[in-house]
Design an enzyme around this catalytic site. Structure first.
Site, PDB file in Angstrom:
ATOM      1  N   SER A  82       0.830  -1.213   0.000  1.00  0.00           N
ATOM      2  CA  SER A  82       0.000   0.000   0.000  1.00  0.00           C
ATOM      3  C   SER A  82       0.861   1.258   0.000  1.00  0.00           C
ATOM      4  O   SER A  82       2.013   1.252   0.431  1.00  0.00           O
ATOM      5  CB  SER A  82      -0.901   0.036   1.236  1.00  0.00           C
ATOM      6  OG  SER A  82      -1.615  -1.166   1.355  1.00  0.00           O
TER       7      SER A  82
HETATM    8  N1  SAH Z   1      -0.187  -5.408   4.161  1.00  0.00           N
HETATM    9  C1  SAH Z   1       0.589  -5.662   2.963  1.00  0.00           C
HETATM   10  C2  SAH Z   1      -0.175  -5.342   1.700  1.00  0.00           C
HETATM   11  C3  SAH Z   1      -1.020  -6.448   1.391  1.00  0.00           C
HETATM   12  S1  SAH Z   1      -1.752  -6.641  -0.170  1.00  0.00           S
HETATM   13  C4  SAH Z   1       1.906  -4.956   2.951  1.00  0.00           C
HETATM   14  O1  SAH Z   1       2.198  -4.212   3.891  1.00  0.00           O
HETATM   15  O2  SAH Z   1       2.654  -5.177   2.010  1.00  0.00           O
HETATM   16  C5  SAH Z   1      -3.013  -7.753   0.352  1.00  0.00           C
HETATM   17  C6  SAH Z   1      -2.567  -9.136   0.702  1.00  0.00           C
HETATM   18  O3  SAH Z   1      -3.686  -9.842   1.193  1.00  0.00           O
HETATM   19  C7  SAH Z   1      -2.026  -9.928  -0.477  1.00  0.00           C
HETATM   20  O4  SAH Z   1      -0.739 -10.373  -0.194  1.00  0.00           O
HETATM   21  C8  SAH Z   1      -3.021 -11.091  -0.602  1.00  0.00           C
HETATM   22  O5  SAH Z   1      -2.417 -12.299  -1.013  1.00  0.00           O
HETATM   23  C9  SAH Z   1      -3.548 -11.186   0.819  1.00  0.00           C
HETATM   24  N2  SAH Z   1      -4.848 -11.868   0.975  1.00  0.00           N
HETATM   25  C10 SAH Z   1      -5.906 -11.877   0.131  1.00  0.00           C
HETATM   26  N3  SAH Z   1      -6.916 -12.614   0.658  1.00  0.00           N
HETATM   27  C11 SAH Z   1      -6.476 -13.079   1.863  1.00  0.00           C
HETATM   28  C12 SAH Z   1      -7.048 -13.892   2.881  1.00  0.00           C
HETATM   29  N4  SAH Z   1      -8.276 -14.421   2.789  1.00  0.00           N
HETATM   30  N5  SAH Z   1      -6.291 -14.172   3.983  1.00  0.00           N
HETATM   31  C13 SAH Z   1      -5.040 -13.673   4.116  1.00  0.00           C
HETATM   32  N6  SAH Z   1      -4.443 -12.900   3.180  1.00  0.00           N
HETATM   33  C14 SAH Z   1      -5.152 -12.596   2.075  1.00  0.00           C
END
Ligand code: SAH
Length: 235
Positions: A82
């Site tokens: 993000s």
């Molecule tokens: N917080 C992260 C950004 C995450 S992007 C950072 O600081 O870089 C969102 C993430 O959520 C992705 O890696 C995706 O694979 C994950 N995601 C999507 N659905 C999910 C679920 N049901 N449980 C856990 N992670 C999930």
């Protein structure tokens, strides 16, 4: 006259052979001041966490020069890290006092978890994509942040074993608030979650649980996160 031209040519050539190293500390300081502090997040503990965590280590090597820009960036598996300001807002909203226990859904690059680890006692983070989760864990361990626990799995279900949590940060977008996360939020706890109303309209929502267990819902700002998926095939 000729010598002067020769010198200019030599200087130009040397800049190709010894390119200037990027000063990430300066870029990071600028990011904190221009994108976070000047937009109203003045909490010193939060600003210090952003000074400390080297965001460029959380992005692909070829994008490092862009790591401190005012935008999200792609990471592996078509996911995104993000925008710094959004990470700061979400951090600020859950009120990260030192003695708190925070759950993050969507480890991704591990950047948000690392910021939280500077501020609170314990961070729990869940990632559904194994490669991403393991990569983030390896990086974070190499940086020496010891108060983060990692899990590979479906964050929709939360992490019952360590519940309840004083704060929950969801960094992928579901189309409704997952009931298990509400259950695992402590009394007085705060959850921040980007809920999708349609495929391209999302809103960041704050859920607060009061002492009677009642929920208060506040719509904050429009945002754009990758979808929360329920299995690794993207469904
Ligand atoms: N917080 C992260 C950004 C995450 S992007 C950072 O600081 O870089 C969102 C993430 O959520 C992705 O890696 C995706 O694979 C994950 N995601 C999507 N659905 C999910 C679920 N049901 N449980 C856990 N992670 C999930």
């Amino acid at each position: 006259m000729k010598i002067k031209y020769l010198l200019i040519i030599l200087i130009l050539i040397s800049q190709f052979i010894f390119p200037k190293k990027i000063d990430y500390t300066v870029l990071r300081k600028n990011m904190v001041e221009k994108q976070i502090l000047e937009r109203g997040i003045t909490d010193k503990r939060i600003l210090n966490a952003f000074y400390k965590v080297k965001r460029h280590l959380f992005v692909k090597p070829e994008l490092r020069h862009m790591a401190y820009g005012d935008y999200p960036l792609p990471i592996d598996e078509n996911q995104t890290i993000s925008q710094p300001y959004i990470v700061a807002i979400m951090t600020y909203i859950i009120a990260p006092e030192y003695n708190k226990k925070i759950l993050e859904i969507g480890t991704g690059s591990g950047y948000q978890a690392s910021i939280l680890a500077q501020l609170v006692k314990n961070v729990y983070t869940i990632e559904i994509k194994k490669n991403l989760g393991l990569k983030a864990k390896k990086l974070i361990q190499s940086l020496g942040y010891k108060n983060i626990k990692f899990k590979i799995g479906d964050g929709y279900l939360g992490w019952k074993e360590y519940a309840p949590y004083d704060g929950i940060i969801v960094t992928c977008s579901p189309d409704h608030i997952p009931p298990p996360l509400i259950e695992q939020l402590s009394v007085g706890g705060r959850m921040v979650i980007p809920v999708s109303y349609t495929s391209n309209v999302q809103e960041l929502i704050l859920i607060e649980k009061d002492t009677k267990g009642n929920l208060k819902r506040t719509n904050l700002i429009p945002v754009r996160f990758v979808p929360l998926i329920r299995n690794i095939n993207g469904k």
